[in-house]
Motif scaffolding. Structure first.
Motif, PDB file in Angstrom:
ATOM      1  N   UNK A 122      46.956  31.545  -3.444  1.00 23.36           N
ATOM      2  CA  UNK A 122      47.696  30.406  -3.956  1.00 23.36           C
ATOM      3  C   UNK A 122      48.496  29.799  -2.797  1.00 23.36           C
ATOM      4  N   UNK A 123      48.498  28.499  -2.710  1.00 17.74           N
ATOM      5  CA  UNK A 123      49.231  27.805  -1.654  1.00 17.74           C
ATOM      6  C   UNK A 123      50.672  27.539  -2.087  1.00 17.74           C
ATOM      7  N   UNK A 124      51.486  27.158  -1.146  1.00 21.40           N
ATOM      8  CA  UNK A 124      52.869  26.785  -1.465  1.00 21.40           C
ATOM      9  C   UNK A 124      52.873  25.617  -2.445  1.00 21.40           C
ATOM     10  N   UNK A 125      52.025  24.649  -2.219  1.00 18.41           N
ATOM     11  CA  UNK A 125      51.937  23.498  -3.136  1.00 18.41           C
ATOM     12  C   UNK A 125      51.602  23.966  -4.550  1.00 18.41           C
ATOM     13  N   UNK A 126      50.667  24.889  -4.676  1.00 18.33           N
ATOM     14  CA  UNK A 126      50.279  25.404  -5.992  1.00 18.33           C
ATOM     15  C   UNK A 126      51.415  26.181  -6.658  1.00 18.33           C
ATOM     16  N   UNK A 127      52.175  26.915  -5.869  1.00 14.00           N
ATOM     17  CA  UNK A 127      53.342  27.633  -6.407  1.00 14.00           C
ATOM     18  C   UNK A 127      54.333  26.634  -6.992  1.00 14.00           C
ATOM     19  N   UNK A 128      54.620  25.581  -6.246  1.00 13.59           N
ATOM     20  CA  UNK A 128      55.552  24.561  -6.736  1.00 13.59           C
ATOM     21  C   UNK A 128      55.016  23.862  -7.971  1.00 13.59           C
ATOM     22  N   UNK A 129      53.718  23.622  -8.010  1.00 14.48           N
ATOM     23  CA  UNK A 129      53.120  22.993  -9.192  1.00 14.48           C
ATOM     24  C   UNK A 129      53.278  23.900 -10.409  1.00 14.48           C
ATOM     25  N   UNK A 130      53.015  25.185 -10.240  1.00  8.88           N
ATOM     26  CA  UNK A 130      53.131  26.122 -11.358  1.00  8.88           C
ATOM     27  C   UNK A 130      54.573  26.274 -11.832  1.00  8.88           C
ATOM     28  N   UNK A 131      55.502  26.220 -10.894  1.00 12.46           N
ATOM     29  CA  UNK A 131      56.920  26.375 -11.243  1.00 12.46           C
ATOM     30  C   UNK A 131      57.560  25.073 -11.723  1.00 12.46           C
ATOM     31  N   UNK A 132      56.876  23.962 -11.535  1.00 15.14           N
ATOM     32  CA  UNK A 132      57.500  22.678 -11.851  1.00 15.14           C
ATOM     33  C   UNK A 132      58.536  22.309 -10.810  1.00 15.14           C
ATOM     34  N   UNK A 133      58.403  22.900  -9.622  1.00 13.82           N
ATOM     35  CA  UNK A 133      59.324  22.603  -8.524  1.00 13.82           C
ATOM     36  C   UNK A 133      58.948  21.301  -7.846  1.00 13.82           C
ATOM     37  N   UNK A 134      59.784  20.880  -6.938  1.00 13.09           N
ATOM     38  CA  UNK A 134      59.583  19.603  -6.258  1.00 13.09           C
ATOM     39  C   UNK A 134      59.046  19.836  -4.841  1.00 13.09           C
ATOM     40  N   UNK A 135      57.738  19.961  -4.749  1.00 12.09           N
ATOM     41  CA  UNK A 135      57.081  20.222  -3.468  1.00 12.09           C
ATOM     42  C   UNK A 135      57.381  19.130  -2.450  1.00 12.09           C
ATOM     43  N   UNK A 136      57.312  17.880  -2.859  1.00  7.98           N
ATOM     44  CA  UNK A 136      57.562  16.777  -1.923  1.00  7.98           C
ATOM     45  C   UNK A 136      58.983  16.823  -1.379  1.00  7.98           C
ATOM     46  N   UNK A 137      59.940  17.181  -2.227  1.00 15.11           N
ATOM     47  CA  UNK A 137      61.342  17.284  -1.784  1.00 15.11           C
ATOM     48  C   UNK A 137      61.499  18.375  -0.738  1.00 15.11           C
ATOM     49  N   UNK A 138      60.964  19.551  -1.010  1.00 14.89           N
ATOM     50  CA  UNK A 138      61.127  20.651  -0.052  1.00 14.89           C
ATOM     51  C   UNK A 138      60.407  20.332   1.252  1.00 14.89           C
ATOM     52  N   UNK A 139      59.236  19.713   1.169  1.00 15.07           N
ATOM     53  CA  UNK A 139      58.511  19.383   2.395  1.00 15.07           C
ATOM     54  C   UNK A 139      59.190  18.268   3.188  1.00 15.07           C
TER      55      UNK A 139
END
Length: 124
Positions: free
Chosen positions: A1-18
């Motif tokens: 699982x990628x970091x992006x996929x982890x954020x997607x599963x958690x409902x986190x904000x991947x774009x914000x963290x990146x």
């Protein structure tokens, strides 16, 4: 699982963290650190016998970790606790019941977050 996929599963904000930390290896390192702390147990322990100030302090600390890692679900629930208890030294019966319910939700969100991170990066 990628970091992006982890954020997607958690409902986190991947774009914000990146946008703040454009290094997936660095983000993964700190997600693993988050997963290495039993925040759910801490929440339950403080909620079981803590004062308004102790519960606020616990929720505020978790909110900070969540904000730093853009873990939206964790931030949302901890913010509700902070809003409820900010500046309080005691709780009414209704506030205590709300704090208990919110703390249970936060503990569950912490468990879910840790589970997703462990399954993504720490499972053999």
């Amino acid at each position: 699982m990628t970091v992006r996929e982890v954020y997607a599963e958690l409902g986190g904000d991947y774009d914000e963290i990146m946008s703040r930390i454009p290094d997936e290896a660095f983000i993964e390192k700190y997600l693993k650190k988050f997963a290495g702390v039993d925040y759910a147990a801490q929440v339950e322990e403080v909620a079981a016998g803590g004062s308004a100030e102790e519960i606020f302090k616990m929720a505020h600390g978790i909110k900070g970790m969540g904000l730093n890692l853009a873990l939206t679900g964790t931030v949302d629930v901890s913010e509700e606790i902070c809003t409820l208890l900010r500046g309080k030294t005691s709780m009414t019966a209704d506030e205590a019941a709300q704090a208990k319910d919110l703390s249970a939700r936060l503990a569950e969100e912490c468990r879910r977050t840790v589970s997703v991170i462990q399954n993504a990066f720490l499972a053999n």
